[in-house]
Design a protein around this motif. Structure first.
Motif: not given
Length: 210
Positions: A36-37, A39-50, A65-79
């Motif tokens: 959960v800290r 790589a939370p499950k379904h984080l990519v799905a939630d981001v894609w919906k947004l 970004r603040a929610g998880s390590a995976l979130g940091q990676i995804l936000v970097s890619g999205l930016n």
């Protein structure tokens, strides 16, 4: 217990400190390497919906970004997604390298403790045997109490060193494997986001969540 530590001699102090350090590292890593800290499950799905709903504003990105390590990676890619697939992948890889470094935090000290404590125990054995032979040279073999004390010190430090080293080694291997698993999982999720963002893949996230 205190008497046992005292009877092991001064080398019991570094072994005891190593045991406290190992316990602290193990507790911290168990807390930090939870899914959960990291790589939370379904984080990519939630981001894609947004993204689809055009709700991915700065506040949302900061929260992800603040929610998880995976979130940091995804936000970097999205930016950097607007600059093309390759730039997006490069930014993800750069952030992932920093994230992996954080995931491996304290693992080297834990491995060092696992390697050093048996040597401390062995040193205690050597010191104890030196005392035994010194007493034999001075008093001969007649003083059984002195000889037993030296032998006891040697055995206690050896046992203490192994008692700390074995669990530390096991947990070090476990955490290394855990980090490897989490890295692979984050890599798969990041690649999935890159592909859906740039239209190279269609993912049924609702089915994936089920």
């Amino acid at each position: 217990m205190l008497e046992l530590v005292k009877s092991g001699g001064w080398l019991m102090l570094p072994i005891l400190l190593c045991s406290i350090g190992a316990l602290a590292i193990v507790a911290e890593r168990f807390w930090s390497l939870r899914s959960v800290r990291v790589a939370p499950k379904h984080l990519v799905a939630d981001v894609w919906k947004l993204v689809q709903k055009n709700q991915l504003n700065k506040d949302r990105l900061a929260q992800i970004r603040a929610g998880s390590a995976l979130g940091q990676i995804l936000v970097s890619g999205l930016n950097n997604s607007k600059h093309g697939r390759e730039v997006m992948k490069e930014s993800i890889e750069e952030t992932a390298a920093k994230v992996v470094h954080e995931l491996e935090r304290f693992l080297n000290p834990l491995g060092t403790i696992a390697a050093v404590t048996p040597l401390l125990g062995l040193l205690g054995t050597v010191v104890g045997m030196i005392k035994v032979f010194s007493e034999i040279m001075i008093q001969g073999t007649g003083n059984a109490n002195v000889l037993a004390g030296g032998i006891s010190e040697a055995l206690i430090t050896t046992a203490a060193g192994l008692t700390v080293a074995i669990p530390a080694l096991v947990m070090h291997r476990y955490f290394v494997r855990r980090v490897d698993f989490l890295v692979v999982e984050m890599e798969q999720e990041a690649v999935k986001l890159v592909e859906v963002i740039h239209g190279d893949r269609e993912v049924d996230f609702e089915r994936a969540q089920g």
